[in-house]
Scaffold this active site. Structure first.
Site: not given
Ligand code: SAH
Length: 279
Positions: A123, A140, A144
């Protein structure tokens, strides 16, 4: 749940690759909190996750024919529901290659492969040209990421002027102690948590007009009790998919997470609109 100190895109991907079956056992294919309209803890975790997805779908308000990006799409469940309920096309991005593959497979099984595409991608540098989407959501996932402001600027770049964005994010209260903060960062494989108060300026500085900022802390906190119940009810399945040690570890860890989170965790759902370009 991890012992890593610093969340990196690689450690986040490894985390999701390893715990994916676990989340499916205790909840659903959605990897987010549950929602209780009155803040009470009735019903299952999976049902409450579905209520939350429904609420977010309503808040985003996308329409048939639109192109939407899901940043941090997990196993693709929210994206597939978005595509199915509105008729829009959704591109999902996840840092986990396993998730991207599983999400694509799941979409095909549900006959939604034509309206959804899932990629492994970061992202921080979205693999799309400017103004290529009508709407975006990040459920969510921002906690991260290495730089929340940079990701919001990326979202502004790929959205057309007037395009809508929805963010669902865990926040911490300003009085969270350094111990609370570092414990929850490790537990959620988070890079950083923002605050409710900081969010309006964050989205404005990235190029958005804030529409609504909802504090849903009381509606999502029953998740802690519901997951603890699910862990008790699904003990046999978790033991079989992992091990006795894993089960005991997760139960103990969840109790500690709950203690810290009840003290200082908040949760926001925000909607904003990409500011029109200046003449
Ligand atoms: N939105 C989804 C998943 C939430 S879990 C739901 O509600 O079911 C968090 C998600 O963020 C995971 O898929 C993880 O791979 C993604 N994520 C974390 N860091 C990321 C990054 N730098 N780029 C893209 N995706 C990322």
């Amino acid at each position: 749940m991890s012992t890593e100190i610093e969340a990196t895109p690689e450690s986040v991907a490894r985390h999701y690759d390893s715990v994916t079956p676990f989340y499916e056992i205790i909840g659903s294919r959605s990897l987010h909190f549950g929602y209780w309209p009155q803040g009470d803890a009735g019903g299952s975790f999976g049902e409450a996750q579905q209520r939350f997805t429904d609420l977010l779908l309503g808040q985003l308000g996308s329409q048939a024919g639109q192109r939407v990006i899901d940043v941090g799409c997990g196993l693709g469940e929210p994206a597939i529901q978005l595509a199915r309920s509105t008729g829009c096309k959704v591109e999902g991005i996840t840092i986990s290659p396993l998730q991207a593959a599983q999400a694509g497979k799941w979409a095909n099984q549900l006959g939604m492969g034509g309206q959804t595409t899932f990629h492994r991608g970061d992202a921080m540098a979205l693999p799309f040209p400017a103004e290529s989407f009508d709407a975006a959501w990040a459920i969510e996932s921002l906690f991260h990421m290495p730089d929340r402001a940079a990701v919001l600027r990326e979202l502004a770049r790929v959205l057309r002027p007037g395009g809508r964005m929805l963010i669902a994010d865990i926040v911490l209260s300003a009085d969270a102690t350094p111990e609370d903060r570092s414990f929850l960062q490790r537990a959620f494989v988070a890079r950083s948590f923002s605050t409710t108060e900081a969010y309006p300026a964050l989205v404005r500085d990235a190029g958005f007009e804030l529409e609504q900022l909802l504090d849903v802390r009381e509606n999502v906190l029953p998740t802690f009790g519901a997951v603890a119940s699910a862990l008790r009810e699904k003990e046999a399945e978790v033991r079989q998919a992992y091990s006795e040690d894993f089960l005991a570890g997760v139960q103990g860890q969840w109790a500690r997470i709950t203690e810290h989170a009840l003290r200082c965790m908040g949760y926001i759902v925000l909607t904003a609109k990409r500011r029109p370009l200046e003449e």
